[in-house]
Design a protein around this motif. Structure first.
Motif, PDB file in Angstrom:
ATOM      1  N   TRP A  24       0.889  -1.163  -0.029  1.00 50.98           N
ATOM      2  CA  TRP A  24       0.094   0.047  -0.071  1.00 50.98           C
ATOM      3  C   TRP A  24       0.890   1.351  -0.038  1.00 50.98           C
ATOM      4  CZ3 TRP A  24      -4.899  -0.139  -1.290  1.00 50.98           C
ATOM      5  CH2 TRP A  24      -5.442  -1.158  -0.918  1.00 50.98           C
ATOM      6  N   ASN A  33       1.398   5.936  -4.528  1.00 46.92           N
ATOM      7  CA  ASN A  33       1.331   4.569  -3.936  1.00 46.92           C
ATOM      8  C   ASN A  33      -0.313   4.204  -3.816  1.00 46.92           C
ATOM      9  OD1 ASN A  33      -0.132   5.875  -1.552  1.00 46.92           O
ATOM     10  ND2 ASN A  33       1.678   6.351  -0.626  1.00 46.92           N
ATOM     11  N   LEU A  34      -0.557   2.878  -3.753  1.00 40.95           N
ATOM     12  CA  LEU A  34      -1.951   2.369  -3.701  1.00 40.95           C
ATOM     13  C   LEU A  34      -2.553   2.798  -2.734  1.00 40.95           C
ATOM     14  CD1 LEU A  34      -1.305  -1.091  -4.918  1.00 40.95           C
ATOM     15  CD2 LEU A  34      -1.948   0.814  -6.432  1.00 40.95           C
ATOM     16  N   LYS A  37      -3.824   6.173  -4.292  1.00 42.14           N
ATOM     17  CA  LYS A  37      -4.636   5.927  -5.341  1.00 42.14           C
ATOM     18  C   LYS A  37      -5.900   5.569  -5.213  1.00 42.14           C
ATOM     19  CE  LYS A  37      -4.309   4.718 -10.268  1.00 42.14           C
ATOM     20  NZ  LYS A  37      -3.357   3.660 -11.176  1.00 42.14           N
ATOM     21  N   TYR A  38      -5.965   4.502  -4.230  1.00 43.46           N
ATOM     22  CA  TYR A  38      -7.417   3.840  -3.944  1.00 43.46           C
ATOM     23  C   TYR A  38      -7.365   3.927  -2.425  1.00 43.46           C
ATOM     24  CZ  TYR A  38      -6.778   1.612  -8.683  1.00 43.46           C
ATOM     25  OH  TYR A  38      -6.708   1.564  -9.994  1.00 43.46           O
ATOM     26  N   PHE A  84      -9.515  -1.390  -9.148  1.00 46.78           N
ATOM     27  CA  PHE A  84      -8.473  -1.796  -8.641  1.00 46.78           C
ATOM     28  C   PHE A  84      -7.929  -3.147  -8.900  1.00 46.78           C
ATOM     29  CE2 PHE A  84      -6.806  -3.686  -4.369  1.00 46.78           C
ATOM     30  CZ  PHE A  84      -5.779  -3.168  -4.360  1.00 46.78           C
TER      31      PHE A  84
END
Length: 91
Positions: A24, A33-34, A37-38, A84
């Motif tokens: 993450w 980074n994830l 972004k999510y 995702f």
């Protein structure tokens, strides 16, 4: 410092075996980074501090993601989760 900005913008991660790259929090897939972004996915993730290697396993020669969530997704979140997972499956 502009030198460090240039450096950060012009390198890319090699995940390798995934032991040293945080799933993450490190920038290893795309420009952010994830977790950023999510962010909704990150908030719902059971494991927030695990490495890429711990996020799945090899099954019959193919990598399979195993990402446990704290709760089930609401209907309105399904497209975000699909996007995702689609990005992850493209690896």
């Amino acid at each position: 410092d502009k030198h460090y900005e240039w450096f950060d913008e012009n390198i890319e991660w090699k995940v390798g075996n995934g032991e040293k790259v945080f799933f993450w929090k490190d920038v290893w897939l795309g420009a952010n980074n994830l977790a950023h972004k999510y962010s909704q996915n990150f908030q719902n993730a059971v494991h927030k501090d695990f490495c890429v290697k711990e996020a799945g396993k090899w099954v019959e020669g193919r990598w399979g993601w195993n990402l446990p969530w704290r709760r089930q997704w609401f209907d309105w979140e399904e497209s975000l989760v699909g996007q995702f997972m689609s990005e992850l499956e493209g690896l």
